[in-house]
Design a protein around this motif. Structure first.
Motif, PDB file in Angstrom:
ATOM      1  N   GLN A  49      92.464 -32.711  -2.048  1.00 33.31           N
ATOM      2  CA  GLN A  49      93.741 -32.434  -1.398  1.00 33.31           C
ATOM      3  C   GLN A  49      94.490 -31.421  -2.259  1.00 33.31           C
ATOM      4  OE1 GLN A  49      94.903 -36.704  -1.422  1.00 33.31           O
ATOM      5  NE2 GLN A  49      95.318 -36.425   0.751  1.00 33.31           N
ATOM      6  N   GLU A 104      92.857 -43.369   3.902  1.00 31.22           N
ATOM      7  CA  GLU A 104      93.086 -42.000   4.320  1.00 31.22           C
ATOM      8  C   GLU A 104      94.398 -41.852   5.060  1.00 31.22           C
ATOM      9  OE1 GLU A 104      89.850 -40.413   6.481  1.00 31.22           O
ATOM     10  OE2 GLU A 104      88.384 -40.719   4.887  1.00 31.22           O
ATOM     11  N   GLY A 111      84.919 -35.891  -6.876  1.00 31.11           N
ATOM     12  CA  GLY A 111      85.215 -36.063  -5.456  1.00 31.11           C
ATOM     13  C   GLY A 111      83.969 -36.371  -4.649  1.00 31.11           C
ATOM     14  N   ARG A 129      89.491 -39.892  -5.029  1.00 30.24           N
ATOM     15  CA  ARG A 129      90.559 -39.100  -4.413  1.00 30.24           C
ATOM     16  C   ARG A 129      90.957 -38.032  -5.430  1.00 30.24           C
ATOM     17  NH1 ARG A 129      95.154 -39.496  -0.853  1.00 30.24           N
ATOM     18  NH2 ARG A 129      94.561 -41.586  -0.192  1.00 30.24           N
ATOM     19  N   VAL A 160      91.469 -42.167  -8.842  1.00 27.54           N
ATOM     20  CA  VAL A 160      92.337 -41.044  -8.479  1.00 27.54           C
ATOM     21  C   VAL A 160      92.251 -39.986  -9.572  1.00 27.54           C
ATOM     22  CG1 VAL A 160      94.686 -40.304  -7.940  1.00 27.54           C
ATOM     23  CG2 VAL A 160      93.898 -42.586  -7.244  1.00 27.54           C
ATOM     24  N   SER A 195      93.340 -46.139  -4.719  1.00 23.40           N
ATOM     25  CA  SER A 195      92.961 -45.195  -3.670  1.00 23.40           C
ATOM     26  C   SER A 195      91.477 -45.302  -3.389  1.00 23.40           C
ATOM     27  CB  SER A 195      93.272 -43.771  -4.125  1.00 23.40           C
ATOM     28  OG  SER A 195      92.725 -42.826  -3.255  1.00 23.40           O
ATOM     29  N   ARG A 209      91.913 -36.824   2.379  1.00 22.93           N
ATOM     30  CA  ARG A 209      91.266 -38.077   2.019  1.00 22.93           C
ATOM     31  C   ARG A 209      92.274 -39.060   1.457  1.00 22.93           C
ATOM     32  NH1 ARG A 209      86.013 -38.239   0.667  1.00 22.93           N
ATOM     33  NH2 ARG A 209      86.522 -39.413  -1.146  1.00 22.93           N
ATOM     34  N   ALA A 221      88.301 -44.071  -0.259  1.00 26.09           N
ATOM     35  CA  ALA A 221      88.041 -43.162   0.852  1.00 26.09           C
ATOM     36  C   ALA A 221      88.554 -43.734   2.170  1.00 26.09           C
ATOM     37  CB  ALA A 221      86.538 -42.872   0.955  1.00 26.09           C
ATOM     38  N   TRP A 277     101.143 -41.180   0.167  1.00 27.54           N
ATOM     39  CA  TRP A 277     100.278 -42.068  -0.622  1.00 27.54           C
ATOM     40  C   TRP A 277     100.963 -42.476  -1.919  1.00 27.54           C
ATOM     41  CZ3 TRP A 277      98.658 -40.593  -5.509  1.00 27.54           C
ATOM     42  CH2 TRP A 277      97.845 -41.530  -6.172  1.00 27.54           C
TER      43      TRP A 277
END
Length: 403
Positions: free
Chosen positions: A71, A398, A27, A32, A9, A393, A403, A395, A377
């Protein structure tokens, strides 16, 4: 497919280009990436253009270049609520990226000590203009300023008296690249030590770090390199040459290649036998080569040079590069679904992994669009940590909106 960093992350507090580029690279590797932006306008690169795209002409193509696979949440770091949210995110993150001026993050209450108090395993990437310390460590950093200060402009241009900036924002991009590989190394070290560390780089360091033979020309050879136009500083012939209908590039790196070129262009003459001799007579050599090349067009010479195995190539415009089948075959153009623009193509990542051939890329986010997804999340990650587990985290983890 999760990607090599599918359980990592990244909290991206950076803006503009150097930091966002580093975060985008992570990324691309599956991490994430949660991009933190100010509610009032977000990352300043959202306003950089032209060109702009979209029905209202307000989507910056500059922003699109550095923020895929992320994000976005809108947070005011100066408010108690904003600081509390950042603290929660820091506790659940593996990497934090920032490119504030030296001291800004400290004044916001997020010193290195405080960040590692919140999360001892946190890897921190800090990108500055000229370094975090030293006599000029507090200077603001901008790409073209760094290109000049770090000597790159003195090496670029038609001659010593006309320094040019590199067309791309190369200081920013190199700082992002160096930062991303520094993060990868720090994450690997963390597996051994159990502790995070601080990775520091700067625009100055990034450009100086690619001086290569130009640097040793001075530090060892005692010569100050200068701009030499479109020809190599140590090898001849190696550069751009005029044909009947434009220019091609030819690179002769050894004497076997030169003998083939000399035979093709009828240039087997005294003074050209070795690279040292050719370089000493470089201006005459360039004139002789261009006189021979003037007999035919670019397509003719590129075909003949290819038959001989001589490195040569066209000088393509950007649109030609992305239309080139070789570019597309290497995954250097990716298709994403943007909520406003629809299906668009973006420049793709420069790395491919045989074990992760089907990586799914997402479009650069709209400002604050992923707040609910990120908070959901985060709540689940905190709940799992409180129950004795450790939420990671990936992929595959989601939620709607990102993502």
């Amino acid at each position: 497919m999760h990607g090599p960093l599918g359980d990592i992350v990244v909290l991206d507090l950076s803006r503009a280009l150097a930091g966002p580029h580093a975060a985008q690279m992570l990324g691309d590797l599956g991490a994430r990436v949660i991009k933190v932006e100010h509610p009032d306008g977000g990352d300043e690169s959202r306003g950089w253009g032209p060109p702009f795209a979209g029905p209202s002409g307000d989507i910056s193509t500059y922003f699109l270049a550095a923020n895929r696979n992320k994000q976005s949440i809108a947070v005011d770091l100066k408010t108690p609520e904003g600081k509390e949210l950042i603290e929660r995110l820091v506790r659940r993150s593996d990497v934090l990226i920032e490119n504030f001026r030296t001291g800004v993050l400290d004044r916001l209450g997020f010193t290195v000590g405080r960040l590692h108090e919140l999360n001892p395993r946190l890897v921190i990437l800090s990108i500055t203009g000229f370094g975090h310390d030293g006599p000029e460590g507090g200077r603001p950093g901008y790409d073209q300023i760094a290109q000049g200060e770090a000597g790159l402009m003195s090496l670029t241009g038609p001659g010593p008296g006309e320094p040019y900036r590199v067309g791309a924002s190369i200081a920013d991009l190199l700082a992002g690249i160096h930062g991303a590989y520094g993060v990868a190394a720090a994450l690997y070290e963390r597996e051994r030590t159990g502790h995070g560390t601080v990775v520091r780089t700067s625009l100055l360091a990034a450009v100086t770090g690619v001086h290569s033979y130009h640097g040793t020309a001075w530090t060892v050879g005692g010569q100050v390199p200068r701009a030499g136009g479109n020809h190599h500083a140590s090898i001849a012939p190696y550069g751009a040459f005029r044909c009947a209908d434009g220019m091609i590039q030819i690179a002769v790196a050894n004497e076997n290649q030169w003998r083939k070129v000399a035979a093709l262009l009828d240039l087997d003459k005294p003074g050209y036998a070795t690279n040292r001799e050719r370089f000493a007579h470089r201006d005459e050599l360039i004139a002789d080569i261009e006189k021979a090349l003037a007999a035919h067009d670019r397509a003719h010479w590129l075909e003949r040079l290819a038959e001989l195995g001589i490195p040569a190539g066209a000088i393509r415009s950007i649109d030609e590069v992305y239309a080139w089948e070789q570019t597309r075959s290497q995954g250097l153009l990716v298709e994403v679904e943007h909520p406003v623009l629809g299906t668009i193509e973006l420049p793709g990542p420069p790395l491919r992994f045989d074990d992760h051939p089907g990586f799914h890329h997402t479009a650069p986010p709209q400002l604050g669009a992923d707040r609910d997804a990120v908070l959901d999340w985060l709540a689940r990650a905190e709940q799992e940590a409180a129950s004795g587990g450790e939420h990671r985290s990936t992929a595959a983890d989601e939620t709607e909106g990102g993502r």
